[in-house]
Scaffold this active site. Structure first.
Site, PDB file in Angstrom:
ATOM      1  N   GLU A 132      -9.461   4.598   6.273  1.00 58.59           N
ATOM      2  CA  GLU A 132      -8.765   5.114   7.522  1.00 58.59           C
ATOM      3  C   GLU A 132      -9.132   5.665   8.727  1.00 58.59           C
ATOM      4  O   GLU A 132      -9.020   5.520   9.603  1.00 58.59           O
ATOM      5  CB  GLU A 132      -6.852   5.978   7.034  1.00 58.59           C
ATOM      6  CG  GLU A 132      -6.144   5.217   6.084  1.00 58.59           C
ATOM      7  CD  GLU A 132      -5.633   4.236   6.266  1.00 58.59           C
ATOM      8  OE1 GLU A 132      -6.110   3.693   8.173  1.00 58.59           O
ATOM      9  OE2 GLU A 132      -4.969   3.090   5.808  1.00 58.59           O
ATOM     10  N   GLU A 156       0.729  -0.965  -0.344  1.00 59.89           N
ATOM     11  CA  GLU A 156       0.141   0.409  -0.041  1.00 59.89           C
ATOM     12  C   GLU A 156       0.482   1.136  -0.260  1.00 59.89           C
ATOM     13  O   GLU A 156       1.890   1.019   1.165  1.00 59.89           O
ATOM     14  CB  GLU A 156      -1.388  -0.141   1.197  1.00 59.89           C
ATOM     15  CG  GLU A 156      -1.895   1.028   1.486  1.00 59.89           C
ATOM     16  CD  GLU A 156      -2.582   1.456   2.244  1.00 59.89           C
ATOM     17  OE1 GLU A 156      -2.329   0.291   3.469  1.00 59.89           O
ATOM     18  OE2 GLU A 156      -3.876   1.044   1.960  1.00 59.89           O
ATOM     19  N   ALA A 210       1.809  -0.493  11.086  1.00 60.04           N
ATOM     20  CA  ALA A 210       1.493  -1.713  10.466  1.00 60.04           C
ATOM     21  C   ALA A 210       0.339  -1.794   9.221  1.00 60.04           C
ATOM     22  O   ALA A 210       0.329  -0.814   8.800  1.00 60.04           O
ATOM     23  CB  ALA A 210       0.312  -2.478  11.478  1.00 60.04           C
ATOM     24  N   MET A 211       0.126  -2.888   8.934  1.00 61.33           N
ATOM     25  CA  MET A 211      -0.434  -2.809   7.801  1.00 61.33           C
ATOM     26  C   MET A 211      -1.417  -3.504   7.338  1.00 61.33           C
ATOM     27  O   MET A 211      -1.106  -5.235   8.078  1.00 61.33           O
ATOM     28  CB  MET A 211       0.668  -2.991   6.396  1.00 61.33           C
ATOM     29  CG  MET A 211      -0.011  -3.263   5.020  1.00 61.33           C
ATOM     30  SD  MET A 211      -0.774  -1.934   4.251  1.00 61.33           S
ATOM     31  CE  MET A 211      -1.710  -3.085   2.968  1.00 61.33           C
ATOM     32  N   GLU A 233      -5.560  -2.166  12.375  1.00 61.19           N
ATOM     33  CA  GLU A 233      -5.447  -3.504  11.187  1.00 61.19           C
ATOM     34  C   GLU A 233      -6.952  -4.174  11.195  1.00 61.19           C
ATOM     35  O   GLU A 233      -6.863  -5.177  10.359  1.00 61.19           O
ATOM     36  CB  GLU A 233      -4.228  -3.541  11.241  1.00 61.19           C
ATOM     37  CG  GLU A 233      -3.289  -2.969  11.609  1.00 61.19           C
ATOM     38  CD  GLU A 233      -2.814  -2.342  10.710  1.00 61.19           C
ATOM     39  OE1 GLU A 233      -3.467  -1.835   9.625  1.00 61.19           O
ATOM     40  OE2 GLU A 233      -2.374  -0.934  10.779  1.00 61.19           O
TER      41      GLU A 233
HETATM   42 ZN   LIG Z   1      -4.900   1.964   8.149  1.00 61.69          ZN
END
Ligand SMILES: [Zn+2]
Length: 1025
Positions: free
Chosen positions: A489, A298, A432-433, A467
């Protein structure tokens, strides 16, 4: 490992000389001013409108009150910031401005020759512009086409010299992917990987070209075949690097309605940045270096790992196969289906075919990690880490299971995959992803030891909650394009607070959200901010969307909406939205439409559009005359030149208030919707004070006028508990903001803060400390010795009693931990004698016997920062840093090391972080921003950034969060014209290597506002203190 020999001696430092001369002559300013301008960036050159600030709130670590900027920036680490895949090979290694620097030695030309030269340049530039804009046909034999053909598209030139058959950064819709069959094989000897992908595409319009993304991949073979046939035909392909696009040119027209297999074989280097398919390593307990490869896609880096349609709306299924050596495991989004032995002695892991998803959510890892797992409601939840740190993953596993259960219930839709892996990656730039089924984390945001502080636990819990929320918001329902990133987000940020408040109320995350809103408003009040929904086109613009506007402001307007509806209605609306759009892509309007289905009381679309389509936020000014209150709204814009007119801005504000006749019960809160520029409100005569924006649940500021402020200040001094601590904190935040705007005087601000001698609640204390310390740091950097000392005395005076009351033993409450870590951090940094003595003794005892003496984790940074100021302290802490396996502890040690007053040590730290051996390069932004906070290092940090800019942007992409931190963090404490000139000059010289970044605009604006603040307030401040 490079050692730092010169540090063992306790030499007296040249620092005193530097300090003294700076105070007298400000040599930093004088010297910088001597440098001739190279590429001055004029105010007019700064394009503010469609760009944004890039800051996020952290607010979770300890002792962060002197880190107003850094707090925001480093919170990306926990909020799952993402990256952009600029092709490193496209960047030039050499600075094109080297010649300019050499030119400085030349004698200065006369004014006349300058004038002549300037005229010649203007003529040349004008001719060039005319030629540039003439059609290319102008000088050809064929000449130009007639006017009626003037709409012909101008195709860019591909890397093979031919015309590239597509003219936009966004991909054509003629062909779209349905399924990817992807095989990858990383090689840790050559540090390369090979790949082959078969993409099943459907044709929406007849075409001969398939245009898709690829970046840094060497494609060796490309062919196409209709689905159902088995004789692929080779295709030609060409590449257009600036847009990271390739075009497969098919031998025959692809027909609308048919499907085809596009097959590509390729190879590439494992990336040495933090994007794409990148390599990482760590040393195990035996000191042996172990390699691994992980992904971060991303927003735009899937194309660095395989050719693909790398836009979120091109959802498809994925079948992933990874070839690996026996000693490694591989992980991907889906559960492993089977493992077979393939040629070359490799094992091939084949994963289940995925759900339909966007490319940026694809992930795979090849490593020697170990895991613990537990089944919960049909999902196998596992946490992976390097083997030596497996004992630190239990908290993450328990937390993930509880939160997964909460979300399954709240969204009324079960998590759709059979497994969920959470993986701690040693090299990971951001927090984090949310890759679907394979969430990746930086080690600090997932590993937790019992010796870590509750604040560390809170950090890990927030990262996991964020997440996991994305598995629905983002993964199941995805924004159509990056302009609506906030749908991902903002929602995940909002849900992280909501879920933790319900499941882990003792972690008290509401205070974090409150502080996050204060910081987000600070950024959103700048002209360089942007609307929540903003058009984006270039890779940098996409990357820059990952900022506090998308995250925190997005979450804040959802909070405001939830407060305006009922809790239950809000949830029903959210569930509607998810079920109506699952597996699809959405825009903001789709969310408003789903929420509108639950109530007709409020026009949700109109209400929310005023918050998502306008940048900034409103200031509501209240003027009272007896029983009548006039309310007026305007754009709260901090501006030095009033260059941006915002008079037409109008918000729909759910304006809440309480007053002296009723303030404690929730039923006391009254709400009116302020839609117009002004409105009138009546209050009973006997009401002594009114407080608007109750508990700061709305994203706006309030100015009460001189009398209104006086009433509230009297209240705070006499009975501050009549207001909630959120309201007290918001009054503090508002009055400092209004002083920056020039609406209230600094005397009035200090009049309000004087009530703090009686304040003991964490949010008001931490907010006041942050604001006051910010002023202190600005004064310090200006070398204003006497005023700095008086400011320090004023701050310590306000909190003397509170400082004395703090315990240095283990503390159970997270709120108390946060309070004392902030308070004592500031006190010790101001050399408060008792604080320093306590910290020093703790440090000395700990260094003598680290196994037997423990420092409370929330005080570690303060204790280490004091400890390193003593003779061997820095060296022993560096040694402890190198050997510790606890990331949370290591981060505190690193911040303390970077707080040294020895510039040689600071320079060594910066260089070592950049080369990445002893200190990982991912820590460089933290090192630079920490050094910039302190007087001794701030100019060196800025100098380091300038000298190493080309190296820095090779590691961290332009537009990335890390770059934002570095740019703003190293310049935000400048407050002189000379520094403004210097900063503009440097970034202006960078051209396409950074001059257009939003963070640069923010840096320039911040310095201008600092200068303005100094001009307005210095004199009054020196009278008041
Ligand atoms: Zn996020």
């Amino acid at each position: 490992m490079e050692s730092f020999q010169s540090l063992s001696e306790c030499a007296s430092l040249p620092r005193n000389m530097i300090e003294n001369s700076m105070f007298e002559e400000e040599p930093d300013v004088v010297d910088l001013a001597k440098e001739p301008p190279m590429y001055p960036l004029e105010p007019d050159d700064v394009v503010y409108e469609p760009r944004s600030s890039r800051l996020l709130v952290r607010g979770l670590g300890e002792n962060e009150l002197d880190e107003e900027e850094e707090d925001y920036e480093s919170s990306a680490r926990l909020l799952g910031m993402s990256f952009m895949n600029r092709n490193a090979s496209l960047r030039s290694n050499s600075s094109p401005y080297g010649g300019q620097a050499a030119g400085r030695a030349c004698s200065f030309p006369s004014a006349r020759s300058l004038l002549v030269g300037a005229c010649v340049l203007v003529v040349i530039a004008s001719v060039s512009v005319v030629i540039y804009f003439l059609p290319k046909c102008t000088f050809t034999k064929e000449g130009c086409h007639k006017a009626n053909q003037s709409m012909t598209l101008i195709y860019p030139i591909a890397s093979n010299g031919q015309l590239f058959p597509w003219t936009s950064m966004r991909l054509p819709r003629a062909v779209s992917p349905i399924h990817y069959d992807l095989t990858l094989q990383p090689n840790f000897t050559t540090m390369k990987f090979t790949g082959s992908v078969t993409i099943t595409v459907k044709v929406n319009e007849d075409t001969k070209n398939v245009v898709l993304h690829s970046s840094g991949l060497v494609i060796s073979k490309i062919s196409i075949v209709p689905v159902g046939e088995n004789q692929p035909k080779p295709a030609q392909y060409m590449e257009y690097h600036p847009w990271q696009q390739i075009a497969a040119q098919c031998p025959e027209t692809l027909q609308k309605g048919k499907s085809y297999h596009l097959k590509l074989e390729y190879s590439a280097n494992l990336s040495d940045s933090y994007y794409g398919f990148y390599k990482s390593s760590y040393r195990n307990k035996d000191g042996e270096q172990r390699w691994l490869a992980a992904t971060q896609f991303e927003p735009l880096a899937a194309r660095m790992a395989f050719p693909c349609f790398d836009e979120p709306a091109f959802k498809a299924t994925f079948l992933i196969k990874i070839n690996r050596d026996k000693e490694y495991i591989s992980l991907s989004n889906m559960p492993k289906n089977k493992t077979t032995l393939v040629s070359g002695g490799f094992y091939q892991d084949v994963f289940d075919k995925s759900v339909t998803m966007s490319t940026y959510l694809v992930a795979f890892i090849v490593a020697d990690f170990k895991n613990i797992s537990m089944e919960a409601n049909g999902t196998l939840v596992s946490v992976y880490a390097v083997p030596d740190k497996l004992d630190q993953v239990n908290h993450a596993l328990e937390t993930a299971i509880k939160l997964l259960d909460f979300y399954n219930c709240y969204f009324q839709m079960p998590y759709p995959l059979q497994k969920l892996d959470l993986v701690a990656i040693p090299d990971f730039q951001d927090g984090a992803m949310e890759n679907w089924g394979l969430i990746t984390f930086q080690e600090t945001t997932i590993l937790y030891e019992n010796t870590s502080s509750l604040l560390d636990k809170q950090l890990v819990t927030i990262a996991i909650a964020h997440e996991l929320a994305h598995q629905w918001f983002g993964n199941l329902v995805t924004m159509e394009w990056w302009n609506d990133l906030w749908l991902n987000e903002g929602f995940a940020t909002f849900m992280e607070y909501m879920s933790i408040e319900r499941i882990f109320p003792d972690l008290n995350v509401g205070d974090n959200f409150l502080a996050a809103r204060f910081r987000a408003m600070g950024k959103d009040s700048l002209n360089s901010s942007h609307p929540i929904t903003t058009p984006v086109a270039t890779a940098e613009q996409v990357e820059e969307m990952f900022d506090s506007v998308s995250y925190v402001k997005g979450a804040s307007i959802l909070l405001m909406l939830k407060s305006s509806l009922s809790e239950e209605h809000f949830q029903i609306g959210v569930v509607n939205y998810l079920s109506q759009h699952k597996n699809a892509n959405t825009q903001s309007e789709d969310l408003w439409a789903s929420l509108s289905q639950i109530t007709e009381m409020v026009n949700i679309t109109e209400l929310m559009k005023s918050w998502t389509l306008q940048k900034g936020f409103p200031l509501v000014t209240v003027t009272r005359n007896g029983t009548k209150m006039t309310l007026q709204q305007e754009h709260f814009l901090l501006s030095v030149d009033n260059s941006s007119s915002s008079s037409s801005y109008l918000w729909q504000i759910p304006l809440t208030s309480i007053n002296s006749s009723c303030s404690n019960a929730s039923s006391c809160k009254s709400v009116i919707m302020l839609k117009e520029q002004s409105a009138t409100l009546y209050v009973p005569e006997e009401v002594q004070w009114v407080k608007f924006n109750v508990d700061m649940e709305g994203f706006y500021m309030v100015h009460y006028g001189e009398d209104g402020w006086s009433d509230l200040i009297i209240l705070l001094k006499n009975n501050h508990l009549a207001l909630s601590y959120q309201d007290r904190a918001s009054l503090i935040s508002d009055i400092f903001g209004l002083a920056r705007l020039g609406k209230v005087s600094i005397q009035q601000v200090l009049n309000l803060t004087s009530y703090l001698v009686n304040e003991t609640s964490t949010p008001p204390v931490t907010e006041a400390l942050l604001q006051l310390n910010h002023i202190y740091r600005l004064l310090e950097k200006r070398g204003l010795l006497q005023l700095t000392a008086r400011m320090k005395a004023y701050i310590l005076g306000l909190f003397e009693k509170l400082i004395a009351n703090q315990s240095w033993n283990e503390e159970e409450s997270i709120t108390q931990q946060k309070l004392r870590s902030s308070l004592l951090g500031v006190a010790c940094s101001y050399s408060h004698p008792k604080c320093v003595e306590k910290a020093k003794n703790l440090f000395l005892n700990w260094t003598k016997s680290p196994a037997n003496v423990s420092i409370p984790a929330d005080l570690m940074r303060t204790v280490f920062t004091v400890g390193i100021q003593h003779c061997d302290g820095w060296d022993s802490l560096l040694q402890a840093y190198s050997s510790s396996q606890l990331e949370a502890e290591r981060e505190k040690m690193l911040q303390a090391l970077a707080s040294s007053t020895d510039v040689r040590k600071l320079i060594w730290l910066m260089q070592t972080s950049l080369n990445g051996e002893v200190i990982r390069t991912q820590e460089l932004p933290l090192v630079l921003t920490t050094i910039s906070k302190n007087f001794e290092g701030h100019l060196y940090a800025w100098g380091f950034v300038k000298e190493n800019w080309d190296k820095i942007i090779k590691k961290f992409n332009l537009g990335s969060f890390a770059i934002h931190n570095i740019v703003v963090g190293t310049t935000s404490q400048f407050s002189t014209q000379a520094h403004l000139f210097e900063v503009k000059n440097f970034f202006g010289s960078l051209k396409d290597k950074g001059s257009q970044l939003r963070s640069v605009q923010e840096a320039v604006e911040t310095i201008q506002l600092n200068i303005q603040w100094m001009d307005r307030n210095l004199e009054a401040l020196s009278h008041s203190l």
